[in-house]
Design a protein around this motif. Structure first.
Motif, mmCIF file in Angstrom:
data_model
loop_
_atom_site.group_PDB
_atom_site.id
_atom_site.type_symbol
_atom_site.label_atom_id
_atom_site.label_comp_id
_atom_site.label_asym_id
_atom_site.label_seq_id
_atom_site.Cartn_x
_atom_site.Cartn_y
_atom_site.Cartn_z
ATOM 1 N N LYS A 1 0.846 -1.191 0.000
ATOM 2 C CA LYS A 1 0.000 0.000 0.000
ATOM 3 C C LYS A 1 0.878 1.236 0.000
ATOM 4 C CE LYS A 1 -3.946 -1.941 2.521
ATOM 5 N NZ LYS A 1 -4.947 -1.710 1.472
ATOM 6 N N MET A 2 0.459 2.240 -0.753
ATOM 7 C CA MET A 2 1.137 3.532 -0.737
ATOM 8 C C MET A 2 0.303 4.496 0.104
ATOM 9 S SD MET A 2 3.751 2.711 -2.429
ATOM 10 C CE MET A 2 4.553 4.338 -2.445
ATOM 11 N N LEU A 3 0.951 5.158 1.057
ATOM 12 C CA LEU A 3 0.270 6.095 1.939
ATOM 13 C C LEU A 3 0.742 7.514 1.665
ATOM 14 C CD1 LEU A 3 0.460 4.222 5.372
ATOM 15 C CD2 LEU A 3 -1.379 4.165 3.698
ATOM 16 N N LYS A 4 -0.172 8.452 1.705
ATOM 17 C CA LYS A 4 0.158 9.868 1.596
ATOM 18 C C LYS A 4 -0.813 10.632 2.482
ATOM 19 C CE LYS A 4 1.102 13.565 -1.741
ATOM 20 N NZ LYS A 4 1.080 13.956 -3.173
ATOM 21 N N MET A 5 -0.279 11.297 3.503
ATOM 22 C CA MET A 5 -1.121 11.917 4.517
ATOM 23 C C MET A 5 -0.584 13.281 4.928
ATOM 24 S SD MET A 5 -1.465 8.706 7.153
ATOM 25 C CE MET A 5 -2.134 7.113 6.702
ATOM 26 N N LEU A 6 -1.474 14.128 5.428
ATOM 27 C CA LEU A 6 -1.049 15.298 6.189
ATOM 28 C C LEU A 6 -0.726 14.831 7.594
ATOM 29 C CD1 LEU A 6 -3.677 18.035 5.189
ATOM 30 C CD2 LEU A 6 -1.299 17.861 4.439
ATOM 31 N N GLY A 7 0.275 15.445 8.215
ATOM 32 C CA GLY A 7 0.627 14.999 9.551
ATOM 33 C C GLY A 7 1.501 15.994 10.276
ATOM 34 N N PHE A 8 1.875 15.623 11.481
ATOM 35 C CA PHE A 8 2.842 16.437 12.217
ATOM 36 C C PHE A 8 3.791 15.540 12.988
ATOM 37 C CE2 PHE A 8 -0.234 16.181 15.799
ATOM 38 C CZ PHE A 8 0.626 15.847 16.819
ATOM 39 N N ARG A 9 4.926 16.131 13.321
ATOM 40 C CA ARG A 9 5.939 15.473 14.152
ATOM 41 C C ARG A 9 6.054 16.247 15.451
ATOM 42 N NH1 ARG A 9 11.521 16.415 15.033
ATOM 43 N NH2 ARG A 9 11.406 18.137 13.553
ATOM 44 N N ASP A 10 6.063 15.508 16.541
ATOM 45 C CA ASP A 10 6.203 16.078 17.885
ATOM 46 C C ASP A 10 7.528 15.600 18.463
ATOM 47 O OD1 ASP A 10 6.166 15.293 20.808
ATOM 48 O OD2 ASP A 10 4.372 16.530 20.808
ATOM 49 N N HIS A 11 8.294 16.513 19.045
ATOM 50 C CA HIS A 11 9.529 16.133 19.729
ATOM 51 C C HIS A 11 9.528 16.808 21.095
ATOM 52 C CE1 HIS A 11 14.221 15.955 19.830
ATOM 53 N NE2 HIS A 11 13.675 14.961 20.505
ATOM 54 N N SER A 12 9.692 16.032 22.146
ATOM 55 C CA SER A 12 9.760 16.602 23.495
ATOM 56 C C SER A 12 10.819 15.848 24.296
ATOM 57 C CB SER A 12 8.401 16.540 24.194
ATOM 58 O OG SER A 12 7.911 15.221 24.254
ATOM 59 N N PHE A 13 11.507 16.591 25.156
ATOM 60 C CA PHE A 13 12.556 15.973 25.965
ATOM 61 C C PHE A 13 12.815 16.814 27.205
ATOM 62 C CE2 PHE A 13 14.534 18.593 22.674
ATOM 63 C CZ PHE A 13 15.383 19.413 23.400
ATOM 64 N N GLY A 14 13.468 16.203 28.189
ATOM 65 C CA GLY A 14 13.792 16.894 29.433
ATOM 66 C C GLY A 14 13.699 15.946 30.605
ATOM 67 N N THR A 15 13.331 16.502 31.769
ATOM 68 C CA THR A 15 13.177 15.680 32.979
ATOM 69 C C THR A 15 11.857 15.977 33.695
ATOM 70 O OG1 THR A 15 14.376 17.333 34.296
ATOM 71 C CG2 THR A 15 15.667 15.520 33.378
ATOM 72 N N GLU A 16 11.049 16.883 33.144
ATOM 73 C CA GLU A 16 9.795 17.269 33.801
ATOM 74 C C GLU A 16 8.609 16.704 33.018
ATOM 75 O OE1 GLU A 16 9.240 18.946 36.648
ATOM 76 O OE2 GLU A 16 11.384 18.949 37.040
#
Length: 445
Positions: free
Chosen positions: A260-275
């Motif tokens: 299957k070929m997929l093509k979508m709108l999307g987003f990437r989330d990146h979070s880091f730390g200690t809290e």
């Protein structure tokens, strides 16, 4: 002598006035369900004070340092997998959510923790075939190190490999293994490419509406604990980073022998730390919506009373060109949607940006449950939804998070490596010594 007496009297009056004002600002407002504060009698005064302080703080931390924070070197630094510190709460998470007008939806999240522990989940919703999910779910824990002595430096493990091909621009998502569909396990080979729609990104500490944050703060009681928290704001900001980028997710997936070929709108989330302690979060609801006109929208509400944010509304609207506008208002209240632990199947609410009002209508098509945290501190309902925003159709995702006190079942945890079980017992013993209450301990992995 008379002057000194007069001066002392004036000082005493001013001190009394200050004490009275502080007492009044510290009054506890009315609460809905004992959790969610309404606007108290001094709400308006507190709102303007909070707004002024926030704007000054953001100028000092962000606006004054725009050149440095926007530099290629800095962006490259925050976009790569982060080195996990010695803090046992250290984390690094990357997630993707995407959908298209055909109704196909994908969610992938990987969280790196110390000692090679990886928490991962994948959901693929195909309208004709149904829901596919990664095999460990509802548990998310994978072990990438045999003895827990090796620290990970990549988002890799359990068949997953997620990595950047071009900093803040292109990321690759690969998964080779099996996906569950009901009781069936299907061999899968997935290879997708995420490309951001612009060089901009939405930083939650920098770009959230100051008005929405001030509204949340103004509803709280400004007591001694609150003023103590204010003194450590810089420290807290330094210990948590969370940003998102919208774009396009495309590639191929091999389900058994079917390509299957997929093509979508999307987003990437990146979070880091200690809290990022899940045990302190009461609830949150989060929507990621992708519309047929190429725009997208994120709407959320977080309840974290221990951080003086019993109801913090968040979100933004992103244009097809990748321009972000923060939400400045929302009537989505947690107490109106699924407070008893069962998320609704339909939601209607209104949000605002500085330029426009949006009527959002949600209808759930499918849902699944996963548990988050080393001891399943939280239960998350992942919903796969269809939506309409101001008459424009779209597709997307919703997450409803609740506290979970049932723990991680023995039939799952008994298969954990012995080193991990030992750490768990050790952290439990420390918690008991500190709290003196067996019911309040949380395993921080």
């Amino acid at each position: 002598m008379v002057f000194l007496v007069l001066l002392a009297l004036i000082f005493g009056i001013l001190l009394t006035v200050v004490i009275v004002i502080l007492k009044l600002l510290g009054l506890k407002p009315p609460l809905i369900f004992g959790k969610y504060p309404l606007k108290g009698i001094f709400y308006r005064v507190k709102f303007w004070i909070a707004l002024l302080v926030l704007r000054r703080l953001r100028y000092r931390i962000y606006r004054r340092n725009e050149e440095l924070l926007g530099s290629e070197e800095h962006l490259s630094k925050i976009d790569r997998p982060q080195e996990l510190s010695n803090d046992p709460k250290s984390y690094d998470v990357v997630s993707f959510m995407a959908a298209n007008r055909e109704g196909q939806k994908l969610m992938v999240t990987l969280e790196r923790r110390r000692r090679g522990v990886l928490k991962a989940a994948l959901y693929l919703w195909l309208p004709k075939e149904g829901l596919f999910s990664s095999p460990n779910l509802p548990d998310m824990i994978y072990f990438t190190s045999e003895d827990g002595g090796e620290e990970s430096s990549e988002f890799r493990g359990g068949g997953f490999h997620v990595y950047a091909e071009e900093s803040m621009k292109v990321w690759r998502i690969k998964y080779k293994g099996v996906l569950k569909k009901g009781s069936e396990e299907i061999p899968v080979d997935l290879d997708l490419r995420f490309e951001s729609s612009s060089s901009e990104h939405f930083d939650y500490s920098r770009d959230l509406s100051s008005s929405l944050i001030a509204d949340s703060i103004a509803r709280e009681a400004w007591n001694e604990k609150f003023y103590s928290l204010l003194q450590s704001v810089n420290h807290i900001v330094d210990r948590r980073t969370h940003y998102e980028q919208n774009g396009e997710l495309a590639g191929r997936i091999l389900l058994h022998t079917e390509k299957k070929m997929l093509k979508m709108l999307g987003f990437r989330d990146h979070s880091f730390g200690t809290e990022r302690c899940l045990s302190s979060i009461n609830r949150y609801v989060y929507f990621a919506l992708f519309l047929d006109d190429g725009s997208s929208m994120v709407v959320g509400n977080l309840s974290q009373p221990s951080f003086f944010l019993s109801s913090l509304k968040v979100g933004y609207v992103c244009s097809p060109e990748g321009r972000y506008q923060p939400l400045t208002g929302s009537n989505f209240e947690l107490y109106s949607y699924g407070e008893k632990g069962i998320p609704p199947q339909h939601q209607n609410f209104i949000v605002h940006t500085a330029e426009k009002e949006y009527l959002v209508q949600i209808q759930v098509e499918e849902s699944a449950v996963r548990y988050v945290g080393g001891d399943w501190e939280s239960k998350v309902f992942n919903q796969f939804v269809a939506c309409t925003v101001n008459g424009v159709s779209g597709q997307g995702h919703a997450e409803f998070l609740y506290r979970h006190k049932g723990g991680r079942p023995v039939d799952i945890s008994s298969g954990d490596p012995s080193w991990y079980q030992n750490i768990k017992r050790f952290e439990r013993s420390l918690t008991l010594l500190e709290d003196g209450d067996e019911g309040d301990g949380d395993f921080i992995f």
